[in-house]
Scaffold this active site. Structure first.
Site, PDB file in Angstrom:
ATOM      1  N   GLY B  43       0.795  -1.229   0.000  1.00 49.55           N
ATOM      2  CA  GLY B  43       0.000   0.000   0.000  1.00 49.55           C
ATOM      3  C   GLY B  43       0.823   1.272   0.000  1.00 49.55           C
ATOM      4  O   GLY B  43       0.279   2.364   0.154  1.00 49.55           O
ATOM      5  N   SER B  44       2.145   1.151  -0.203  1.00 48.38           N
ATOM      6  CA  SER B  44       2.978   2.354  -0.153  1.00 48.38           C
ATOM      7  C   SER B  44       2.996   3.115  -1.472  1.00 48.38           C
ATOM      8  O   SER B  44       3.500   4.217  -1.549  1.00 48.38           O
ATOM      9  CB  SER B  44       4.403   1.975   0.242  1.00 48.38           C
ATOM     10  OG  SER B  44       4.925   1.068  -0.700  1.00 48.38           O
ATOM     11  N   LYS B  46       3.976   1.524  -4.582  1.00 51.64           N
ATOM     12  CA  LYS B  46       4.909   0.942  -5.548  1.00 51.64           C
ATOM     13  C   LYS B  46       4.207   0.584  -6.855  1.00 51.64           C
ATOM     14  O   LYS B  46       4.657   0.953  -7.935  1.00 51.64           O
ATOM     15  CB  LYS B  46       5.548  -0.356  -5.001  1.00 51.64           C
ATOM     16  CG  LYS B  46       6.180  -0.236  -3.645  1.00 51.64           C
ATOM     17  CD  LYS B  46       6.790  -1.569  -3.195  1.00 51.64           C
ATOM     18  CE  LYS B  46       5.820  -2.700  -3.007  1.00 51.64           C
ATOM     19  NZ  LYS B  46       5.055  -2.723  -1.791  1.00 51.64           N
ATOM     20  N   SER B  47       3.092  -0.152  -6.734  1.00 50.94           N
ATOM     21  CA  SER B  47       2.397  -0.583  -7.943  1.00 50.94           C
ATOM     22  C   SER B  47       1.784   0.596  -8.687  1.00 50.94           C
ATOM     23  O   SER B  47       1.788   0.634  -9.912  1.00 50.94           O
ATOM     24  CB  SER B  47       1.304  -1.592  -7.600  1.00 50.94           C
ATOM     25  OG  SER B  47       1.871  -2.750  -7.057  1.00 50.94           O
ATOM     26  N   GLU B 171       6.535  -8.004  -8.113  1.00 52.26           N
ATOM     27  CA  GLU B 171       6.682  -9.208  -7.283  1.00 52.26           C
ATOM     28  C   GLU B 171       6.556 -10.497  -8.105  1.00 52.26           C
ATOM     29  O   GLU B 171       5.669 -11.310  -7.863  1.00 52.26           O
ATOM     30  CB  GLU B 171       5.651  -9.215  -6.162  1.00 52.26           C
ATOM     31  CG  GLU B 171       5.863  -8.063  -5.195  1.00 52.26           C
ATOM     32  CD  GLU B 171       4.940  -8.179  -3.994  1.00 52.26           C
ATOM     33  OE1 GLU B 171       4.919  -9.251  -3.389  1.00 52.26           O
ATOM     34  OE2 GLU B 171       4.265  -7.191  -3.689  1.00 52.26           O
TER      35      GLU B 171
END
Lengths: 168, 282, 277, 261
Positions: B43-44, B46-47, B171
């Site tokens: 949830g930071s 990245k995606s 990932e």
């Protein structure tokens, strides 16, 4: 008796129907939806009786939960029942062919979409049949083609894969 | 292809009062032909960040420059193919994108969309299936008859087949066993050696230490650190604020230093750690 | 030690498969033991879980759970003694909310409502998810979903908990909370833990490791002895433990004792060597 | 996507969902009995009263009209110009504008508004799971003819639980195929429709595997065949609900009176 695998698979197809109902392309006048595929699959896996029940429930729950407007009119629920019966009768335990898919979609288009649904709208609005029917015809003719195509592609794919039976 | 983010902000549900910032004023340069790792808690952002590189998401404000092509909030949804051909993307659990009747057709799907002719696409499929460690006999099989690990490889081959210059990996090894994971990571390193830019999102700090040239740390939509892994993993503040965990070697070194060993800089790979210990013990 | 599961000469072949997924497996598991079953993907680990819980039926051999050889009649009773936490947190969440999901197993037992409310609260407290009682699954993280799954299993008070790769899809933080929780619960609730994993670092907490390869048990030993295999572990698709890998890098110039040391022991050893300089 | 339930605790929220569910259907039925200005005004007053009791901002109800505003306008315009009349105010080809047409158009418009407001009220104040519980409760009598009511109820609640997950899955698959060069918005209609195959198949496979895993998980948790299960969620019918039904009966009687007046 309904097996656990049947319950979960029916549940997922009902969920899938609600999700596909939200997915559409095209404009307001010629809207193309996809939820018919999930109903077709209910018929394919479960036959007329179970598909009809599942489709009625799916109709009630999705219209209530999603609040898609005036569909609290019970007529549309009856349409869902008839659609489930047709898909189930035509697709369950039969080899999937273009012709069979076409006839299935044709029956749905004629009986459910143009027949029953027009009747319900007539009852809701008092508008004469012809007025309601004429603008629908092009749309229905078009959806006959694309629904047959898409349903056939998906069903043939399933028929030839390991997914043609549930619970394995 | 160099990729630069300039003051990029992305807000989900921009029009609702509940708008939440997926990205908050991110400026970042991802170097050409380097292996860059992006880390941060779930949830930071990245995606969200990497989805801007091939315009799956568009910024609410700010610009992204991908090898000369500029993406901003006005970018049209059309004509993105040339961009997406250059930027390949392997999603988390990519096996869920498989749909064709045979492995070969599925690998050819991307290339055909990007305008390869059938024989080129076929050639690419043949090459890529071997590159990901399966042999040609798999091409005629249904992807759904393969094991999970094999499906993953087929999906990766499908992305590589369009011969992208930049490869984004979200990932890619999640859920694989250690041997499979190692093989896949080596494959990506090999692709970098062939001249591709690799961008890897991961939670595995050992992979970062072992494979990445550069790393970026995200937290709550913001970029909080960027640089060489050996430098970033030595940023004590990040560790203290719980924004970053250390690779195993660095953790071990840290524990040793509590006993009395002295490390000027925490070693991040097992070889570095070994060298340091040897110097201090002998 | 009292046996809780005893497997004898078990064989299983999937329908339409050429090779046996489980080959002549015999294994005893003891009460309150934490046993790890490891091996690469496709080695038969998950098949073994399904066999133990009677979700698939063995071709030959017997499985005894808590003194009873399982068959079609008593399988439902055996299942109440076993809880499984599966790999994908999303694919095992039945309820529309956290409390509904935890109650599912109790509903299956036909427990009266008042008692269920108490049990659900108790189970949620055990996994520290009480504050999330009315949340829907989609708003939870993977680790939180697995904690709810554990609560759902604990609510029915099983004696055995099988973790079927239950942490493999979680981020490191989620994985750690789940593992700590299980360790804690094993003591408090007197559980037998069977943990199926391909991550060697997760086996550190267990008392015994069974290595499966191609459906057969190839090793069954204490962790120290398994870790001592070092690089040979890669044969079975496993990673060498960190301390063992470090020791092999150091051995060429530092004299270290034979055999496996865990990280703590290795550090002690290195510190001693440094002091002796 | 998952409905539009709005958390709250006004009187309408406290009513038993079964009552709300059935009365909503009932109300939609009696809307068709209205036949004059007074009866429509009376029903409108009733709906506005219910909306007021819910303490929900009126704008949410207006928003409820949005999805079918085109259908409403289409119908209203047709009524306006196609209602045959002996005393047209204006006449051109097929088109006739008359007082009768205007009145009918207004009635139809109000009819739609009534139906949508009342169904929006139900969805805003009732959670999806309450609705599925209501359906189970309503179907209960069918147990006598061996209809698997509890299994059906479980099936519905599972369906509701998986809708958000499948929505996420759909987005993810669409993104993955876009990255592989699929353009959902381009090309002719046939091409566009075909571009959905790479979404439909993976979505189907994904649902299939969820269903499989879930069935295994359910069995491992002791789910047998739905018999002998107890229920964690219990609906309770209270005095309030009796009063509501009674109130609705009064509304019906008044409506019948106004109608024939």
């Amino acid at each position: 008796v309904v097996s656990v695998q049947e319950i979960t698979w029916m549940a997922l197809l009902i969920a899938l129907q609600m999700v596909l109902g939200k997915l559409s392309i095209g404009s307001n006048t010629l809207k193309v939806g996809f939820s018919f595929i999930a109903i077709g699959l209910l018929g394919y896996y479960f036959g007329p009786f179970k598909a009809a029940v599942a489709n009625v429930l799916a109709d009630i729950i999705s219209h209530t939960v999603m609040a898609t407007g005036g569909s609290f009119f019970l007529g549309f629920t009856f349409s869902a029942l008839v659609a489930g019966v047709i898909y189930g009768y035509m697709l369950y335990n039969h080899k999937v062919t273009v012709l069979r898919t076409f006839i299935t979609v044709l029956l749905i288009t004629v009986i459910v979409n143009t027949g029953l649904n027009t009747l319900w709208i007539h009852m809701m609005t008092n508008l004469p049949y012809v007025t309601l029917l004429v603008p629908r015809l092009t749309k229905e003719a078009f959806s006959l083609v694309y629904q047959t195509g898409l349903l056939f592609i998906v069903l043939r794919w399933i028929d030839n894969s390991k997914f043609n039976k549930i619970g394995q | 292809m160099e990729i630069t983010f300039e003051h990029v902000t992305h807000s989900y549900d921009a029009n609702s009062p509940l708008a939440n910032l997926g990205l908050n004023d991110v400026s970042l340069t991802i170097a050409d032909k380097k292996f860059t790792a992006i880390v941060g808690q779930t949830g930071s952002g990245k995606s969200t960040l990497v989805r801007h590189i091939n315009a799956l998401l568009k910024p609410t404000s700010g610009t992204i420059n991908v090898g000369g092509r500029v993406i901003d909030s006005e970018t049209n949804n059309k004509n993105l193919k040339s961009l997406r051909k250059k930027v390949g993307m392997v999603f988390q659990f990519p096996e869920s994108q498989l749909f064709e009747e045979t492995v070969e057709k599925d690998i050819m799907f991307g290339p055909m969309n990007f305008g390869f002719d059938a024989s080129d696409a076929k050639k690419a499929a043949n090459e890529m299936i071997q590159l990901v460690g399966l042999d040609e006999s798999y091409l005629d099989k249904s992807p759904f008859d393969l094991s999970g690990g094999q499906m993953r490889r087929v999906a990766i081959a499908g992305v590589l087949a369009s011969r992208p210059e930049t490869i984004i990996l979200d990932e890619p090894t999640a859920g694989l066993d250690p041997v499979g994971r190692h093989e896949i990571m080596e494959l990506f390193k090999e692709l970098q050696n062939q001249g591709r830019t690799i961008i890897l999102i991961t939670h595995n700090m050992d992979d970062v230490a072992n494979y990445a040239d550069e790393m970026a740390v995200m937290n709550q939509g913001k970029l909080v650190a960027q640089g060489l892994p050996s430098v970033v993993f030595n940023n004590q503040q990040l560790i203290k604020d719980d924004l970053l965990t250390l690779p195993k070697s660095a953790q071990f070194a840290q524990a040793l230093s509590q006993k009395g060993f002295k490390f000027e800089k925490l070693p991040i790979t097992i070889d570095e750690l070994g060298t340091e210990i040897k110097q201090q013990v002998n | 030690m009292e046996k809780i599961i005893s497997i004898k000469n078990l064989n299983y072949t999937y329908p339409e498969a050429k090779q046996e997924a489980i080959k002549n497996v015999s294994l005893d598991i003891y009460k309150n033991e934490w046993i790890s079953i490891v091996g690469k993907n496709g080695s038969g680990k998950s098949t073994l879980t399904k066999l133990i819980d009677g979700l698939i039926e063995a071709s030959s051999g017997t499985i005894e759970v808590d003194g009873q050889i399982i068959n079609e009649e008593n399988i439902w009773e055996a299942r109440t003694k076993i809880g499984i936490i599966f790999q994908n947190p999303d694919h095992q969440f039945v309820g529309a909310t956290v409390e509904d999901d935890v109650a599912f197993g109790l509903e299956n037992q036909g427990m009266p409502k008042e008692q269920m409310v108490k049990e659900v609260d108790r189970a949620l407290k055990l996994v520290k998810m009480s504050d999330f009682k009315r949340r829907d699954p989609q708003s939870l993280s993977g680790g939180q979903k697995q904690r709810v799954a554990i609560a759902g299993v604990l609510a029915t008070k099983p004696q055995i908990v099988i973790m079927d790769e239950s942490t493999s899809m979680l981020d490191p933080e989620g994985r750690q909370t789940v593992l700590n929780l299980i360790q804690d619960l094993r003591k408090k609730q007197d559980l037998t833990i069977i943990s199926i994993t391909h991550d060697i670092s997760e086996t550190e907490l267990s008392q015994r490791i069974v290595v499966l390869n191609d459906g057969q048990i190839v090793q069954d030993d204490k962790p120290v002895n398994i870790y001592n295999m070092g690089t040979h572990l890669s044969k079975y698709g496993l990673e060498e433990p960190f301390s063992s890998e470090l020791m092999s890098t150091l051995r060429d110039s530092i004299k270290l004792p034979e055999g496996y040391l865990n990280e703590e022991e290795l550090m002690e050893q290195l510190w001693k060597l440094r002091l002796n300089m | 996507i998952m409905g539009r339930y709005l958390p709250g605790d006004s009187l309408i929220y406290q009513l038993d969902p079964r009552g709300k569910f059935l009365l909503t259907f009932y109300f939609v039925g009696i809307v068709f009995l209205a036949n004059n200005v007074a009866s429509y005004a009376f029903l409108m007053a009733f709906v506005l009263f219910a909306v007021y009791l819910s303490k929900i901002s009126f704008s949410f109800f207006i928003k409820g009209l949005r999805p079918i505003i085109w259908l409403i306008l289409f119908t209203v315009i047709l009524q306006l110009f196609f209602t045959p009349s002996d005393h047209p105010l204006w006449h051109w080809g097929f088109l006739t504008l008359s007082k009768e047409g205007m009145v009918i158009a207004a009635y139809i418009f109000i009819r739609f508004v009534l139906i949508i407001f009342i169904s929006t009220l139900l969805t805003l104040t009732t959670t999806p799971i309450e609705i599925s519980d209501s359906i189970e409760s309503i179907l209960k009598p069918l147990k006598k003819v061996n209809f698997p009511v509890t299994q059906v109820a479980l099936m519905l609640s599972i369906a509701l639980r998986f809708v958000p997950l499948l929505v996420d899955e759909t987005t993810k698959i669409m993104d993955a195929q876009r990255a592989r060069g699929v353009d959902f918005g381009e090309g002719g209609l046939i091409k566009r429709i075909k571009s959905f195959v790479p979404i439909l198949i993976p979505l189907f496979v994904s649902s299939f595997s969820i269903a499989y895993d879930l069935a295994i998980a359910m069995e491992s948790r002791g789910y047998k065949d739905g018999e002998g299960r107890s229920k964690y969620r219990v609906l309770s019918w209270s005095k309030r609900d009796n009063v509501t039904v009674l109130f609705m009966a009064v509304v019906t009687i008044i409506l019948l009176f106004i109608r024939s007046y």
